[in-house]
Design an enzyme around this catalytic site. Structure first.
Site, PDB file in Angstrom:
ATOM      1  N   VAL A 136     100.803 -15.153  14.405  1.00 37.70           N
ATOM      2  CA  VAL A 136     100.853 -15.055  15.674  1.00 37.70           C
ATOM      3  C   VAL A 136      99.983 -15.689  16.430  1.00 37.70           C
ATOM      4  O   VAL A 136      98.923 -15.775  16.207  1.00 37.70           O
ATOM      5  CB  VAL A 136     100.586 -13.301  15.750  1.00 37.70           C
ATOM      6  CG1 VAL A 136     100.847 -12.964  17.182  1.00 37.70           C
ATOM      7  CG2 VAL A 136     101.356 -12.496  14.966  1.00 37.70           C
TER       8      VAL A 136
ATOM      9  N   LEU B 271      96.304 -15.753  16.804  1.00 36.96           N
ATOM     10  CA  LEU B 271      95.401 -14.274  17.227  1.00 36.96           C
ATOM     11  C   LEU B 271      95.680 -13.786  15.422  1.00 36.96           C
ATOM     12  O   LEU B 271      94.736 -12.719  15.564  1.00 36.96           O
ATOM     13  CB  LEU B 271      96.658 -13.628  17.723  1.00 36.96           C
ATOM     14  CG  LEU B 271      96.564 -14.107  19.280  1.00 36.96           C
ATOM     15  CD1 LEU B 271      97.788 -13.358  20.250  1.00 36.96           C
ATOM     16  CD2 LEU B 271      95.371 -14.054  19.887  1.00 36.96           C
TER      17      LEU B 271
ATOM     18  N   ASP C  25     104.999   1.319   8.173  1.00 37.24           N
ATOM     19  CA  ASP C  25     103.906   0.597   7.600  1.00 37.24           C
ATOM     20  C   ASP C  25     102.750   0.691   8.759  1.00 37.24           C
ATOM     21  O   ASP C  25     102.283  -0.198   9.296  1.00 37.24           O
ATOM     22  CB  ASP C  25     104.200  -0.976   7.634  1.00 37.24           C
ATOM     23  CG  ASP C  25     103.386  -1.845   7.077  1.00 37.24           C
ATOM     24  OD1 ASP C  25     102.499  -1.417   6.050  1.00 37.24           O
ATOM     25  OD2 ASP C  25     103.187  -3.064   7.399  1.00 37.24           O
TER      26      ASP C  25
END
Length: 823
Positions: A521, A513, A632
């Protein structure tokens, strides 16, 4: 690190000063009192000045347009002119030297260099360097080689042993007296070098050792531009601020009272760091004496190191600690020198101290591992302590341990040599390995423990636990243990590695992904049909076990519809995997910055996403059981479900707090350039308002469909924020909108969002709204104030731009986490 307005020298200039300026000084064109010499881009100015309240007159340099102004260099600091001497001039003499003449044509000050002819010219550069050059533009003299009390960008202080030359800063004698003061600041030639200030010949303050990016004795000094270059062959050590493109406006100076300040310009002069801090007497050199350690949060602030006692109890009780401490028990290695051959003498021990400002007078050894460092110290009885710092190497101390301080954050490990077995740990143990190794193993074990203490709903395979530690040692991180005692992780599942491997088709690239700083991921489907997203720690990851631990602790405690949900984890041997709910629409950047996919983001969808992110942040900052600062926030960390609901993800860099704590200092800046607030990027200060700044950038990106760090904005604007501010000033703010949504939107909503984006990105944290106010503003339930101009909004063609930032961040607005540390 709190920002304060720095104390600025107030000075007055002759009444006729503004009548004219010149661009060079020659024999036929001297500088007189109704003139100033100005650098080509109008950044610096040189002329005659009189300190406020003084009857003396000097020639100096100051920033031209940044008020209140402060003199950064003085020519005749020891030989002032009279205030009434209106006929003085700065000119080129017959010998080609630059000379300051009084009204009677007497030489008050001169460059005193060997000049071949009187055809010389003096110029002032945009870096603030006053230069004397010959007809071939060869530099014969420059003010950077004769510093006063101020270090400008690109200017050096340091030492050159071969030439017998020192470039030090020397304080003014007083606020209105530029003559030589008693405080001097310079760089030592030792390895590793240190910054020192001396009061006369006595050390007054030191920075700690240079670790190739920063001084380890200044835990709140986040370095982006400063550098220190040492050449042992040439015998040089130079400290400077690299400003090759003139993007930084600021300086470091030593005050008449001995404090060192680094200041920078952002709508006013702000202090970046200051030492010694007025609130921390421990920064005064050697205040606790030999073998004493200072802690400003303790009472009394001085105590003796383990295995030592006060040299004088009477003096110690009176608060006079300068004579320090002495050893309670003779070292075993000292006993062995006089012991009979048949006598068995035990080896000495080492007591480990954490978060320490390492003592002065270290010996640097060419040993590249901690075990070798320890062994060398053990075999040399003169070695009283050692430390191994990854960026420096092995350091050992054979002299009195002086100027040691206990930090509340940052610092290094120091191992003190002791004879008493009860005071230390055996030297043969593997526990005294590098700090990074200790942290990694402890956290690895802690990661196992969090899953082990959960109410498991999955199968648990046998895991390999490092043999160096017992179960108690694995859990000796107190904060981690306390969190594990709570039941907030009870909904987590511990997955076995085989089930994750099967679910992702052996981590098939077709199921990938995305790629983050943590690692790749993958999409997966478990045996029960549930779809998952598995984030697998990569061996080359810029993050690691600390972020793995952070995600487990944080997300297991946080439950909100606008936060991604963590389902469980997997820890088997070298594998560390986080398992999340699967969100079919991936991350926001896959839509926003794709020319075709962005068509799916109508204004109503974008506004819905903005509101969701705002609600998620409001929960983190105000409504959750723990106050969390994400650190972040960016488009690639906003995930979208099947209904395009936004969910904040990636909590590996987040920090959690309890109570009312709002401002934190860190020696390591993490996050993604372009989204970092000024106070965090430049000073290591983060708070909830740091997330607000990132949200403001995110908001402008969603509206415009452009990356903040793109370099193709009309008019050569530096970034998206600069472009948005330009449009705001031109009353053309709707031009910021993505062309794909320009036909269907509510003008009031868009205008409100753009104005809110500018408010969230204000330079000063106090000028930014909190997330509660943001949510109210988004919903039209609160009025918006007028934004101020952000600092980084200058055109590339102007001198005030920050071009180095553009190159640094051009490709950073991706799924990759950037860790910003000192260069």
């Amino acid at each position: 690190m709190t920002l304060h307005l720095c104390s600025l020298l107030v000075f007055s200039l002759p009444q006729a000063l503004q009548s004219s300026t010149i661009d060079s000084i020659t024999a036929s064109s001297p500088l007189v009192q109704n003139q100033t010499l100005v650098s080509s881009s109008q950044i610096f100015e040189l002329g005659f000045f009189t300190p406020k309240g003084s009857a003396k007159q000097y020639v100096g340099i100051w920033y031209k347009k940044m008020t209140p102004s402060r003199v950064v260099w003085v020519a005749n600091r020891e030989k002032p002119l009279g205030h009434t001497d209106q006929s003085a001039s700065l000119t080129i003499g017959e010998d080609g030297n630059l000379k300051l003449l009084d009204g009677r044509q007497n030489t008050v000050w001169s460059t005193n260099v060997m000049a071949k002819s009187n055809y010389s010219e003096a110029l002032l550069s945009d870096f603030g360097n006053f230069v004397l050059q010959d007809r071939n533009e060869n530099i014969m003299w420059e003010s950077f080689d004769e510093p006063t009390d101020t270090l400008l960008p690109n200017m050096k202080i340091g030492v050159n042993v071969k030439k017998g030359k020192k470039l030090n800063l020397t304080s003014w004698k007083g606020e209105d007296d530029p003559s030589l003061g008693s405080f001097v600041m310079g760089v030592t030639l030792e390895t590793p070098p240190q910054l020192f200030t001396w009061n006369g010949s006595s050390p007054y303050w030191r920075s700690g050792q240079w670790d190739k990016t920063k001084f380890i004795g200044i835990p709140n000094m986040t370095n982006t531009y400063y550098d220190l270059q040492q050449d042992n062959v040439q015998g040089t050590s130079y400290y400077y601020l690299n400003n090759y493109n003139n993007s930084i406006f600021g300086y470091t100076f030593i005050s008449s009272k001995g404090s060192v300040k680094s200041v920078y310009w952002t709508n006013g002069w702000l202090t970046y760091w200051k030492a010694p801090a007025p609130t921390n007497p421990c920064e005064i050199y050697g205040i606790c004496g030999p073998f004493g350690v200072c802690n400003p949060f303790s009472s009394p602030m001085c105590r003796c190191l383990k295995g030592f006692k006060p040299r004088s109890d009477e003096e110690w009780n009176r608060g006079n600690w300068t004579r320090g401490c002495l050893r309670k028990m003779e070292l075993n290695c000292q006993k062995s020198a006089s012991a009979a051959a048949s006598t068995t003498v035990e080896k000495d021990m080492f007591w480990q101290m954490r978060q320490i400002k390492l003592p002065d007078s270290a010996d640097h050894l060419l040993i590249d591992n901690v075990e070798g460092c320890q062994s060398w110290c053990l075999e040399n009885c003169s070695c009283l302590a050692f430390s191994y710092v990854n960026a420096i190497g092995c350091m050992a101390w054979s002299k009195d341990l002086l100027d040691t301080q206990q930090f509340s954050m940052g610092g290094e490990d120091l191992f003190i040599r002791l004879a008493d077995a009860s005071a230390g740990v055996p030297t043969r143990t593997k526990l005294i390995i590098s700090l990074s190794t200790i942290s990694g193993i402890i956290l690895f074990g802690a990661g196992i423990s969090v899953c082990g203490l959960s109410k498991w709903r999955g199968k648990f395979r046998k895991m390999t636990i490092p043999r160096l530690f017992t179960s108690e040692e694995l859990l000796r991180d107190t904060a981690w243990k306390d969190q594990m005692k709570e039941d907030d992780t009870s909904n987590l599942v511990v997955y076995d590695f085989n089930s994750i491997r099967l679910a992702t088709d052996n981590f098939n690239v077709e199921n990938k992904l995305g790629q983050g700083g943590f690692g790749p991921v993958y999409k997966g489907k478990l045996n029960d049909g549930k779809e998952i997203a598995a984030k697998r720690l990569s061996s080359s990851s810029s993050q690691g076990i600390a972020e793995f631990k952070n995600e487990i602790l944080l997300i297991s405690k946080l439950q909100h519809r606008n936060l991604v949900r963590l389902l469980g984890c997997c820890i088997e041997e070298e594998e560390k995997i986080l398992v999340y709910e699967y969100l079919p629409n991936k991350s926001l950047d896959t839509f926003l910055f794709d020319s075709k996919e962005k068509e799916k983001l109508s204004w109503s969808v974008r506004f819905h996403i903005i509101q969701g992110v705002a609600r998620g942040l409001l929960y983190l900052h105000h409504d959750s059981c723990l106050r969390v600062i994400h650190r972040d926030l960016k488009v690639s960390n906003i995930l979208l479900d099947e209904k395009m609901n936004s969910k904040i993800s990636d909590f590996g860099l987040s920090r959690m707090f309890e109570g009312t704590q709002v401002l934190v200092n860190t020696h390591k800046v993490v996050g993604t350039l372009g989204y970092l607030s000024p106070e965090y990027a430049m000073g290591g200060i983060f708070s909830e308002k740091s997330d607000v700044y990132s949200f403001g950038i995110l908001l402008l990106e969603i509206i415009s469909g452009k990356k903040n760090t793109s370099s193709d904005y009309p008019g050569q604007h530096l970034n998206l924020l600069a472009y948005a501010w330009h449009l705001w000033c031109e009353d053309k703010v709707l031009d910021l909108m993505d062309e794909g949504i320009a036909d269907a939107f509510l003008v009031s909503e868009v205008m409100r969002c753009i104005q809110l984006g500018l408010l969230c990105t204000q330079d000063h944290a106090t000028d930014r709204p909190n997330m509660l106010a943001v949510v109210l503003m988004l919903n039209g339930e609160s009025n918006l104030s007028q934004p101020k101009q952000p600092t980084y909004t200058f055109s590339r063609s102007l001198a005030h731009e920050v071009p180095s930032q553009e190159e640094s961040i051009r490709s950073m607005n991706t799924i990759t986490i950037t860790t910003v540390e000192g260069r």
